[in-house]
Motif scaffolding. Structure first.
Motif, PDB file in Angstrom:
ATOM      1  N   ASP A 174       0.736  -1.148  -0.119  1.00  0.00           N
ATOM      2  CA  ASP A 174       0.055   0.150  -0.040  1.00  0.00           C
ATOM      3  C   ASP A 174       0.971   1.156   0.044  1.00  0.00           C
ATOM      4  OD1 ASP A 174       0.365   1.313   2.567  1.00  0.00           O
ATOM      5  OD2 ASP A 174      -1.008  -0.088   3.482  1.00  0.00           O
ATOM      6  N   HIS A 201      -3.885   3.184   0.638  1.00  0.00           N
ATOM      7  CA  HIS A 201      -4.001   2.439   1.916  1.00  0.00           C
ATOM      8  C   HIS A 201      -5.312   2.497   2.578  1.00  0.00           C
ATOM      9  CE1 HIS A 201      -4.235   5.763   5.113  1.00  0.00           C
ATOM     10  NE2 HIS A 201      -3.782   6.544   3.996  1.00  0.00           N
ATOM     11  N   GLU A 203      -9.033   0.846   3.798  1.00  0.00           N
ATOM     12  CA  GLU A 203     -10.236  -0.065   2.883  1.00  0.00           C
ATOM     13  C   GLU A 203     -10.163   0.337   1.476  1.00  0.00           C
ATOM     14  OE1 GLU A 203     -11.959  -2.482   4.262  1.00  0.00           O
ATOM     15  OE2 GLU A 203     -10.780  -2.244   6.355  1.00  0.00           O
ATOM     16  N   LYS A 206      -9.416  -2.111  -0.919  1.00  0.00           N
ATOM     17  CA  LYS A 206     -10.480  -3.445  -1.236  1.00  0.00           C
ATOM     18  C   LYS A 206     -11.504  -2.959  -2.053  1.00  0.00           C
ATOM     19  CE  LYS A 206     -11.109  -5.901   2.353  1.00  0.00           C
ATOM     20  NZ  LYS A 206     -11.213  -6.442   3.804  1.00  0.00           N
ATOM     21  N   GLY A 232      -3.862  -5.864   6.651  1.00  0.00           N
ATOM     22  CA  GLY A 232      -5.155  -6.857   6.040  1.00  0.00           C
ATOM     23  C   GLY A 232      -5.565  -6.388   4.802  1.00  0.00           C
ATOM     24  N   CYS A 233      -5.686  -4.981   4.635  1.00  0.00           N
ATOM     25  CA  CYS A 233      -6.476  -4.508   3.329  1.00  0.00           C
ATOM     26  C   CYS A 233      -5.632  -4.902   2.217  1.00  0.00           C
ATOM     27  CB  CYS A 233      -6.610  -3.127   3.457  1.00  0.00           C
ATOM     28  SG  CYS A 233      -7.762  -2.387   4.723  1.00  0.00           S
ATOM     29  N   ASP A 236      -5.743  -8.744   1.729  1.00  0.00           N
ATOM     30  CA  ASP A 236      -6.959  -9.226   1.189  1.00  0.00           C
ATOM     31  C   ASP A 236      -7.191  -8.941  -0.375  1.00  0.00           C
ATOM     32  OD1 ASP A 236      -8.217 -10.172   3.505  1.00  0.00           O
ATOM     33  OD2 ASP A 236      -9.643  -8.737   3.663  1.00  0.00           O
ATOM     34  N   THR A 256       2.275  -6.415   7.639  1.00  0.00           N
ATOM     35  CA  THR A 256       2.974  -5.700   8.050  1.00  0.00           C
ATOM     36  C   THR A 256       2.383  -5.009   9.382  1.00  0.00           C
ATOM     37  OG1 THR A 256       2.431  -3.858   6.656  1.00  0.00           O
ATOM     38  CG2 THR A 256       4.385  -4.884   6.024  1.00  0.00           C
ATOM     39  N   THR A 257       1.079  -5.369   9.661  1.00  0.00           N
ATOM     40  CA  THR A 257       0.464  -4.953  10.873  1.00  0.00           C
ATOM     41  C   THR A 257       0.057  -6.088  11.764  1.00  0.00           C
ATOM     42  OG1 THR A 257      -1.773  -5.216   9.884  1.00  0.00           O
ATOM     43  CG2 THR A 257      -0.985  -3.042   9.644  1.00  0.00           C
ATOM     44  N   THR A 299       7.399  -0.197  13.071  1.00  0.00           N
ATOM     45  CA  THR A 299       7.104   1.231  12.588  1.00  0.00           C
ATOM     46  C   THR A 299       5.442   1.465  13.077  1.00  0.00           C
ATOM     47  OG1 THR A 299       6.723   0.293  10.596  1.00  0.00           O
ATOM     48  CG2 THR A 299       8.984   1.373  11.201  1.00  0.00           C
TER      49      THR A 299
HETATM   50  N1  NAD Z   1      -8.804 -12.312   5.314  1.00  0.00           N
HETATM   51  C1  NAD Z   1      -9.181 -12.540   6.645  1.00  0.00           C
HETATM   52  O1  NAD Z   1      -9.279 -13.553   7.166  1.00  0.00           O
HETATM   53  C2  NAD Z   1      -9.335 -11.106   7.418  1.00  0.00           C
HETATM   54  C3  NAD Z   1      -9.147 -11.324   8.866  1.00  0.00           C
HETATM   55  C4  NAD Z   1      -9.279 -10.185   9.764  1.00  0.00           C
HETATM   56  C5  NAD Z   1      -9.157  -8.801   9.132  1.00  0.00           C
HETATM   57  N2  NAD Z   1      -9.158  -8.642   7.666  1.00  0.00           N
HETATM   58  C6  NAD Z   1      -9.017  -7.416   6.956  1.00  0.00           C
HETATM   59  O2  NAD Z   1      -8.051  -6.808   7.264  1.00  0.00           O
HETATM   60  C7  NAD Z   1      -8.485  -5.485   7.207  1.00  0.00           C
HETATM   61  C8  NAD Z   1      -7.552  -4.571   8.292  1.00  0.00           C
HETATM   62  O3  NAD Z   1      -6.322  -4.890   8.250  1.00  0.00           O
HETATM   63  P1  NAD Z   1      -5.446  -3.888   9.205  1.00  0.00           P
HETATM   64  O4  NAD Z   1      -5.931  -3.594  10.295  1.00  0.00           O
HETATM   65  O5  NAD Z   1      -3.863  -4.430   8.863  1.00  0.00           O
HETATM   66  O6  NAD Z   1      -5.350  -2.499   8.173  1.00  0.00           O
HETATM   67  P2  NAD Z   1      -4.612  -1.829   7.057  1.00  0.00           P
HETATM   68  O7  NAD Z   1      -4.114  -2.890   5.917  1.00  0.00           O
HETATM   69  O8  NAD Z   1      -5.534  -0.754   6.361  1.00  0.00           O
HETATM   70  O9  NAD Z   1      -3.342  -1.437   7.778  1.00  0.00           O
HETATM   71  C9  NAD Z   1      -3.334  -0.300   8.552  1.00  0.00           C
HETATM   72  C10 NAD Z   1      -2.830   0.943   8.696  1.00  0.00           C
HETATM   73  O10 NAD Z   1      -1.449   0.730   8.875  1.00  0.00           O
HETATM   74  C11 NAD Z   1      -0.598   1.052   7.839  1.00  0.00           C
HETATM   75  N3  NAD Z   1       0.543   0.341   8.150  1.00  0.00           N
HETATM   76  C12 NAD Z   1       0.532  -1.028   7.834  1.00  0.00           C
HETATM   77  N4  NAD Z   1       1.747  -1.607   8.150  1.00  0.00           N
HETATM   78  C13 NAD Z   1       2.489  -0.722   8.769  1.00  0.00           C
HETATM   79  C14 NAD Z   1       3.813  -0.544   9.357  1.00  0.00           C
HETATM   80  N5  NAD Z   1       4.414  -1.652   9.623  1.00  0.00           N
HETATM   81  N6  NAD Z   1       4.415   0.448   9.758  1.00  0.00           N
HETATM   82  C15 NAD Z   1       3.336   1.618   9.575  1.00  0.00           C
HETATM   83  N7  NAD Z   1       2.254   1.732   8.989  1.00  0.00           N
HETATM   84  C16 NAD Z   1       1.749   0.577   8.553  1.00  0.00           C
HETATM   85  C17 NAD Z   1      -1.321   0.983   6.473  1.00  0.00           C
HETATM   86  O11 NAD Z   1      -0.834   1.760   5.525  1.00  0.00           O
HETATM   87  C18 NAD Z   1      -2.538   1.589   7.093  1.00  0.00           C
HETATM   88  O12 NAD Z   1      -2.729   2.767   6.943  1.00  0.00           O
HETATM   89  C19 NAD Z   1      -9.771  -5.289   6.834  1.00  0.00           C
HETATM   90  O13 NAD Z   1     -10.374  -5.084   5.739  1.00  0.00           O
HETATM   91  C20 NAD Z   1     -10.572  -6.482   7.572  1.00  0.00           C
HETATM   92  O14 NAD Z   1     -11.756  -7.074   6.859  1.00  0.00           O
HETATM   93  C21 NAD Z   1      -9.268  -9.839   6.816  1.00  0.00           C
END
Ligand code: NAD
Ligand code: ZN
Length: 459
Positions: A174, A201, A203, A206, A232-233, A236, A256-257, A299
């Motif tokens: 992202d 970055h 949702e 998606k 996760g975005c 996914d 990375t989250t 980070t």
């Molecule tokens: N497929 C599945 O089984 C499953 C399960 C749970 C959640 N999900 C999905 O996951 C999504 C949520 O994932 P999320 O919480 O990781 O959100 P995300 O992917 O939006 O990441 C959150 C934020 O953190 C930033 N970021 C990511 N890694 C970073 C890092 N190492 N350092 C600094 N910033 C960073 C991203 O740019 C973003 O702005 C939802 O859409 C949810 O539906 C899917």
């Protein structure tokens, strides 16, 4: 020898919902003699022949199973070939001193003398190293290996080696993560890097539009692999691209989250959102490998970490183990293993995975009413689920300190009912009989559920 293959093997089989085959026991069943008797009466060479026959036969059986091989079985080339062809082989690593303490005794003919035992261990080690698809030191390690999940702090630097095969790689990140870890990932992929793609970055990644732009940008052939580096975005959306591009190519999430590492990137589900709701389009498409590098979380902004911690607490409650008290890398490893086992037992979500929704019925109701972000809503949902379960909610209160949601209670209730009615009319919750003992479906009178919901909304 002495690594604990029989014990861990049978526990892994139970966790994965597969039959367990212990080759030494099979051999004893077949011959009616104990291993030490076979050795004494027929000699090692004859024993190895019998072992080879049984091992090759068991490996040719296509029923998914967990198989424990005797420590010397890999000295046979036929066995090594069968392993390469039809098994995922996990090398259960153990300190040689510990192995000796466990194995020494009359039952094991090759564990009579410590010096000889150590020499044998050293002699076999290269065979194990060459034949193993993965290494593990405990039950969680075995489950993670079975799920194709590799955990390594600093693993991003070895991305080029860790992505299976040697074909080209399309790297998807992202826009934010690209600026933080993108350059390291590109460097680590080296010659294998074929193209780089950026999703918006959050949702916005998606959406059907962002996804369409991504698949139109890809130039891989069927030998290629999509690597998804992000939260996760990203995983996914990129995972769904991998499921559909050329009718399916290999993919490797590198979450990375914390949410990604303990939840979103585990289990093979991929998804996009539609205007009508979240995750309404998607596919089951299990990655060829999942790479968890806890160092990438350094980070992560604090609120993203808190969001992940809510899923860690959920997992700990389901597992009956206070996983949230562990250091973060171990939190990641244990939570990922728990979810991986649940998903391997129920890869297509026919039922068993439902327990992963602990607290989520309430969380989704709060979110639908315009409430707090997912992690905060899950913390409140866990509180409600624990209260309804008659269990002490202090773990949630102390670890996540959720504040009651400022949403309209009627709107949240309407959302909860709408959700549940769509699933067949009744409110079915995941509750806990005790920590580690989830109960699903738990059906409660509507008034009780409503009271629990009101209890997590600011009055
Ligand atoms: N497929 C599945 O089984 C499953 C399960 C749970 C959640 N999900 C999905 O996951 C999504 C949520 O994932 P999320 O919480 O990781 O959100 P995300 O992917 O939006 O990441 C959150 C934020 O953190 C930033 N970021 C990511 N890694 C970073 C890092 N190492 N350092 C600094 N910033 C960073 C991203 O740019 C973003 O702005 C939802 O859409 C949810 O539906 C899917
Ligand atoms: Zn969640």
């Amino acid at each position: 020898m002495g690594a604990g293959k029989s014990t861990l093997g049978s526990e892994a089989a139970r966790l994965l919902g597969r039959p367990f085959v212990d080759l030494d026991r099979e051999l004893e069943g077949e011959t009616g003699a104990r291993v030490q008797e076979l050795f004494a009466q027929r000699g090692e060479a004859a024993f190895r022949e019998l072992e080879e026959e049984l091992a090759v036969e068991a490996l040719a059986d296509r029923t998914p199973a967990v198989l424990a091989l005797g420590g010397g079985a890999v000295t046979s080339e036929r066995v090594r070939e069968s392993l390469a062809e039809s098994a995922l082989t996990v090398w259960l690593r153990v300190d040689v001193g510990e192995a000796w303490r466990r194995a020494a005794g009359p039952a094991r003919p090759l564990a009579q003398d410590e010096a000889a035992f150590r020499a044998l261990h050293a002699e076999r080690e290269p065979l194990y190293a060459a034949g193993a698809d993965a290494q593990a030191e405990d039950l969680d390690g075995v489950v993670l290996a079975a799920a194709g999940v590799h955990v390594e702090s600093g693993g991003l630097a070895r991305l080029g080696e860790l992505v299976p095969g040697d074909g080209p790689v399309a790297l998807v990140t992202d826009a934010r993560v690209a600026g933080i870890h993108g350059a390291d990932a590109q460097l680590a992929l080296g010659d294998r890097l074929a193209s780089v793609h950026e999703l918006p970055h959050g949702e916005a990644a998606k959406t059907v539009a962002a996804w369409a732009a991504l698949v139109q940008d890809l130039t891989l052939d069927r030998s290629g692999t999509i690597v998804a580096l992000g939260g996760g975005c990203t995983t996914d959306a990129a995972g769904f691209a991998a499921s559909a591009y050329l009718r399916g190519v290999a993919w490797v999430p590198v979450p990375t989250t914390l949410v990604g590492q303990v939840d979103a990137a585990i289990g093979g589900k991929t998804a996009l959102n539609l205007p009508a709701g979240k995750n309404l389009v998607g596919a089951f498409h299990w990655p060829v490998r999942t790479i968890l590098d806890p160092a990438l979380l350094a980070t992560l902004p604090a609120d993203e970490r808190r969001a992940g911690l809510a899923e860690v607490v959920k997992t700990g409650l389901l597992a009956g183990d206070p996983l949230w008290e562990l250091p973060e890398p171990e939190q990641v490893r244990r939570c990922a293993a728990f979810k991986a086992a649940v998903c391997l037992r129920d890869p297509f979500e026919r039922g068993g995975r439902a327990i992963l929704n602990l607290g989520h019925t309430f969380a989704h109701a709060l979110e639908a009413a315009g409430g707090p972000p997912h992690g905060h809503a899950v913390a409140l949902g866990l509180l409600a689920a624990l209260r309804l379960s008659g269990l002490d909610p202090s773990a949630v209160v102390e670890t996540l300190a959720p504040k009651p949601a400022r949403v309209d209670a009627e709107r949240a209730w309407a959302a909860l009912l709408r959700d549940k009615k769509a699933e067949g009319g009744r409110i079915r919750l995941v509750l806990l009989d005790a920590p580690g003992e989830p109960r699903w479906p738990a059906e409660l009178p509507e008034a009780e559920v409503r009271r629990a919901l009101d209890g997590i909304i600011a009055g």
